[in-house]
Motif scaffolding. Structure first.
Motif, PDB file in Angstrom:
ATOM      1  N   CYS A  97       0.842  -1.208   0.000  1.00  0.00           N
ATOM      2  CA  CYS A  97       0.000   0.000   0.000  1.00  0.00           C
ATOM      3  C   CYS A  97       0.867   1.245   0.000  1.00  0.00           C
ATOM      4  O   CYS A  97       2.038   1.209   0.402  1.00  0.00           O
ATOM      5  CB  CYS A  97      -0.972   0.007   1.181  1.00  0.00           C
ATOM      6  SG  CYS A  97      -0.291   0.571   2.745  1.00  0.00           S
ATOM      7  N   ILE A  98       0.300   2.349  -0.477  1.00  0.00           N
ATOM      8  CA  ILE A  98       0.987   3.632  -0.422  1.00  0.00           C
ATOM      9  C   ILE A  98       0.418   4.443   0.733  1.00  0.00           C
ATOM     10  O   ILE A  98      -0.740   4.247   1.137  1.00  0.00           O
ATOM     11  CB  ILE A  98       0.856   4.424  -1.740  1.00  0.00           C
ATOM     12  CG1 ILE A  98      -0.602   4.778  -2.024  1.00  0.00           C
ATOM     13  CG2 ILE A  98       1.451   3.649  -2.904  1.00  0.00           C
ATOM     14  CD1 ILE A  98      -0.773   5.746  -3.190  1.00  0.00           C
ATOM     15  N   VAL A  99       1.247   5.319   1.280  1.00  0.00           N
ATOM     16  CA  VAL A  99       0.795   6.208   2.358  1.00  0.00           C
ATOM     17  C   VAL A  99       1.284   7.620   2.065  1.00  0.00           C
ATOM     18  O   VAL A  99       2.355   7.802   1.487  1.00  0.00           O
ATOM     19  CB  VAL A  99       1.298   5.758   3.746  1.00  0.00           C
ATOM     20  CG1 VAL A  99       0.675   4.437   4.149  1.00  0.00           C
ATOM     21  CG2 VAL A  99       2.817   5.657   3.784  1.00  0.00           C
ATOM     22  N   GLU A 106       6.299   2.576   9.240  1.00  0.00           N
ATOM     23  CA  GLU A 106       6.644   1.566  10.247  1.00  0.00           C
ATOM     24  C   GLU A 106       5.412   1.049  10.974  1.00  0.00           C
ATOM     25  O   GLU A 106       5.334  -0.130  11.328  1.00  0.00           O
ATOM     26  CB  GLU A 106       7.655   2.143  11.245  1.00  0.00           C
ATOM     27  CG  GLU A 106       9.037   2.372  10.655  1.00  0.00           C
ATOM     28  CD  GLU A 106       9.623   1.104  10.041  1.00  0.00           C
ATOM     29  OE1 GLU A 106       9.432   0.012  10.602  1.00  0.00           O
ATOM     30  OE2 GLU A 106      10.266   1.212   8.976  1.00  0.00           O
ATOM     31  N   ILE A 107       4.440   1.937  11.201  1.00  0.00           N
ATOM     32  CA  ILE A 107       3.215   1.516  11.891  1.00  0.00           C
ATOM     33  C   ILE A 107       2.487   0.443  11.084  1.00  0.00           C
ATOM     34  O   ILE A 107       2.110  -0.608  11.606  1.00  0.00           O
ATOM     35  CB  ILE A 107       2.279   2.722  12.130  1.00  0.00           C
ATOM     36  CG1 ILE A 107       2.940   3.738  13.064  1.00  0.00           C
ATOM     37  CG2 ILE A 107       0.939   2.260  12.698  1.00  0.00           C
ATOM     38  CD1 ILE A 107       2.162   5.026  13.223  1.00  0.00           C
ATOM     39  N   PHE A 108       2.299   0.710   9.793  1.00  0.00           N
ATOM     40  CA  PHE A 108       1.573  -0.236   8.937  1.00  0.00           C
ATOM     41  C   PHE A 108       2.341  -1.544   8.785  1.00  0.00           C
ATOM     42  O   PHE A 108       1.748  -2.626   8.741  1.00  0.00           O
ATOM     43  CB  PHE A 108       1.300   0.387   7.570  1.00  0.00           C
ATOM     44  CG  PHE A 108       0.194   1.415   7.577  1.00  0.00           C
ATOM     45  CD1 PHE A 108      -0.319   1.913   8.762  1.00  0.00           C
ATOM     46  CD2 PHE A 108      -0.333   1.895   6.384  1.00  0.00           C
ATOM     47  CE1 PHE A 108      -1.335   2.867   8.777  1.00  0.00           C
ATOM     48  CE2 PHE A 108      -1.351   2.846   6.381  1.00  0.00           C
ATOM     49  CZ  PHE A 108      -1.848   3.336   7.577  1.00  0.00           C
ATOM     50  N   ARG A 109       3.672  -1.450   8.691  1.00  0.00           N
ATOM     51  CA  ARG A 109       4.481  -2.673   8.593  1.00  0.00           C
ATOM     52  C   ARG A 109       4.332  -3.520   9.859  1.00  0.00           C
ATOM     53  O   ARG A 109       4.187  -4.740   9.788  1.00  0.00           O
ATOM     54  CB  ARG A 109       5.950  -2.318   8.378  1.00  0.00           C
ATOM     55  CG  ARG A 109       6.283  -1.870   6.963  1.00  0.00           C
ATOM     56  CD  ARG A 109       7.734  -1.459   6.867  1.00  0.00           C
ATOM     57  NE  ARG A 109       8.086  -1.028   5.521  1.00  0.00           N
ATOM     58  CZ  ARG A 109       9.211  -0.399   5.213  1.00  0.00           C
ATOM     59  NH1 ARG A 109      10.079  -0.109   6.168  1.00  0.00           N
ATOM     60  NH2 ARG A 109       9.461  -0.045   3.960  1.00  0.00           N
ATOM     61  N   THR A 110       4.378  -2.844  11.003  1.00  0.00           N
ATOM     62  CA  THR A 110       4.235  -3.544  12.276  1.00  0.00           C
ATOM     63  C   THR A 110       2.875  -4.226  12.381  1.00  0.00           C
ATOM     64  O   THR A 110       2.738  -5.313  12.955  1.00  0.00           O
ATOM     65  CB  THR A 110       4.399  -2.554  13.452  1.00  0.00           C
ATOM     66  OG1 THR A 110       5.685  -1.938  13.361  1.00  0.00           O
ATOM     67  CG2 THR A 110       4.282  -3.270  14.789  1.00  0.00           C
ATOM     68  N   VAL A 113       1.165  -5.108   7.139  1.00  0.00           N
ATOM     69  CA  VAL A 113       1.212  -4.832   5.702  1.00  0.00           C
ATOM     70  C   VAL A 113       2.612  -5.187   5.213  1.00  0.00           C
ATOM     71  O   VAL A 113       3.611  -4.735   5.767  1.00  0.00           O
ATOM     72  CB  VAL A 113       0.899  -3.352   5.388  1.00  0.00           C
ATOM     73  CG1 VAL A 113       0.960  -3.112   3.885  1.00  0.00           C
ATOM     74  CG2 VAL A 113      -0.472  -2.976   5.929  1.00  0.00           C
ATOM     75  N   ASP A 114       2.703  -6.011   4.175  1.00  0.00           N
ATOM     76  CA  ASP A 114       4.000  -6.538   3.737  1.00  0.00           C
ATOM     77  C   ASP A 114       4.949  -5.459   3.236  1.00  0.00           C
ATOM     78  O   ASP A 114       6.147  -5.473   3.526  1.00  0.00           O
ATOM     79  CB  ASP A 114       3.789  -7.571   2.619  1.00  0.00           C
ATOM     80  CG  ASP A 114       2.964  -8.752   3.098  1.00  0.00           C
ATOM     81  OD1 ASP A 114       3.467  -9.495   3.955  1.00  0.00           O
ATOM     82  OD2 ASP A 114       1.826  -8.906   2.631  1.00  0.00           O
ATOM     83  N   SER A 115       4.435  -4.522   2.453  1.00  0.00           N
ATOM     84  CA  SER A 115       5.281  -3.467   1.890  1.00  0.00           C
ATOM     85  C   SER A 115       4.516  -2.156   1.904  1.00  0.00           C
ATOM     86  O   SER A 115       3.370  -2.088   1.458  1.00  0.00           O
ATOM     87  CB  SER A 115       5.695  -3.830   0.459  1.00  0.00           C
ATOM     88  OG  SER A 115       6.523  -2.840  -0.092  1.00  0.00           O
ATOM     89  N   VAL A 116       5.161  -1.105   2.419  1.00  0.00           N
ATOM     90  CA  VAL A 116       4.519   0.207   2.534  1.00  0.00           C
ATOM     91  C   VAL A 116       5.389   1.237   1.828  1.00  0.00           C
ATOM     92  O   VAL A 116       6.589   1.339   2.076  1.00  0.00           O
ATOM     93  CB  VAL A 116       4.320   0.622   4.011  1.00  0.00           C
ATOM     94  CG1 VAL A 116       3.529   1.925   4.093  1.00  0.00           C
ATOM     95  CG2 VAL A 116       3.618  -0.480   4.790  1.00  0.00           C
ATOM     96  N   ILE A 117       4.774   2.000   0.931  1.00  0.00           N
ATOM     97  CA  ILE A 117       5.486   3.014   0.156  1.00  0.00           C
ATOM     98  C   ILE A 117       5.076   4.392   0.656  1.00  0.00           C
ATOM     99  O   ILE A 117       3.899   4.709   0.716  1.00  0.00           O
ATOM    100  CB  ILE A 117       5.169   2.882  -1.343  1.00  0.00           C
ATOM    101  CG1 ILE A 117       5.614   1.501  -1.853  1.00  0.00           C
ATOM    102  CG2 ILE A 117       5.851   3.981  -2.143  1.00  0.00           C
ATOM    103  CD1 ILE A 117       5.133   1.200  -3.247  1.00  0.00           C
ATOM    104  N   SER A 118       6.062   5.197   1.007  1.00  0.00           N
ATOM    105  CA  SER A 118       5.795   6.522   1.554  1.00  0.00           C
ATOM    106  C   SER A 118       5.740   7.569   0.451  1.00  0.00           C
ATOM    107  O   SER A 118       6.709   7.787  -0.271  1.00  0.00           O
ATOM    108  CB  SER A 118       6.890   6.886   2.560  1.00  0.00           C
ATOM    109  OG  SER A 118       6.753   8.221   2.976  1.00  0.00           O
TER     110      SER A 118
END
Length: 221
Positions: A97-99, A106-110, A113-118
């Motif tokens: 997902c993108i944020v 880091e919150i979403f990963r924790t 969510v497998d991969s988070v794009i900032s």
């Protein structure tokens, strides 16, 4: 692969073009009726209309057991909920997902969510006529801000305008991943002509981003 692309506009269009192969089964979900029409027309594939963070929409779209779920919505919380549903209810193997808020990476990963794009906006502008500013250069960071994708709109007074990529001696520290020329996404090669109004998407290391932006914005003599 069974791939779900949820939300997004230009990013969704680009990803669909890259994944739309016989070996992949694409499931496209979008909450914007106009974007649904555009994606359907551009790629000639069905697009489900609805909010991808709602269980009934994901159920209707048959996302169960998908190999990859990509959330490209405009709101971080919507993307997070969509990924959580896809993962925990519909057994998605991997979620991306993108944020817009880098603090959510880091919150979403924790939270699973497998991969988070900032997604961030880089204020990189110069003064024009002592009062107005040039358009913002947008950037999106990957892998915890180690890699960055920069979007820059080409202007007529740029030195690279109306030249082929092979003619401009583009910095080796960056790669032009694609060019968006409404309504098409172009995967460039050396003979691709850069035109005013093109949106260039460049991938580079964060440390090289400013130099690449300066190169692109160099004006004609």
């Amino acid at each position: 692969m069974k791939i779900v692309i949820a939300g997004g506009d230009h990013a969704a269009d680009y990803i669909i073009k890259n994944f739309n192969k016989r070996t992949n089964k694409l499931i496209i979900i979008n909450p914007d009726k106009e974007i649904v029409k555009t994606l359907t027309k551009n790629h000639r594939i069905p697009v489900f209309y609805g909010d991808p963070y709602k269980k009934e929409i994901l159920e209707t779209a048959n996302v169960k057991g998908c190999d990859l779920f990509i959330a490209l919505g405009y709101k971080d919380t919507d993307n997070f909920v969509a990924c959580q549903l896809a993962k925990k209810v519909f057994n998605a193997k991997k979620c991306i997902c993108i944020v817009s808020n880098p603090k959510n990476v880091e919150i979403f990963r924790t939270l699973g969510v497998d991969s988070v794009i900032s997604s961030t906006y880089l204020l990189a502008s110069s003064v024009v006529n002592e009062s107005s500013l040039e358009n913002l250069a947008k950037s999106m960071s990957f892998d915890n801000d180690k890699i960055v994708m920069t979007e820059i709109v080409v202007k007529d007074n740029y030195a690279i305008s109306n030249k082929m990529i092979m003619e401009i001696n583009f910095p080796k520290t960056g790669t032009i991943s694609c060019i968006y020329r409404k309504p098409s996404v172009i995967i460039p090669n050396g003979k691709t002509l850069i035109r005013p109004g093109d949106s260039m998407y460049i991938v580079s290391a964060v440390k090289d981003q400013k130099d690449i932006i300066s190169f692109i914005r160099t004006e004609k003599y």
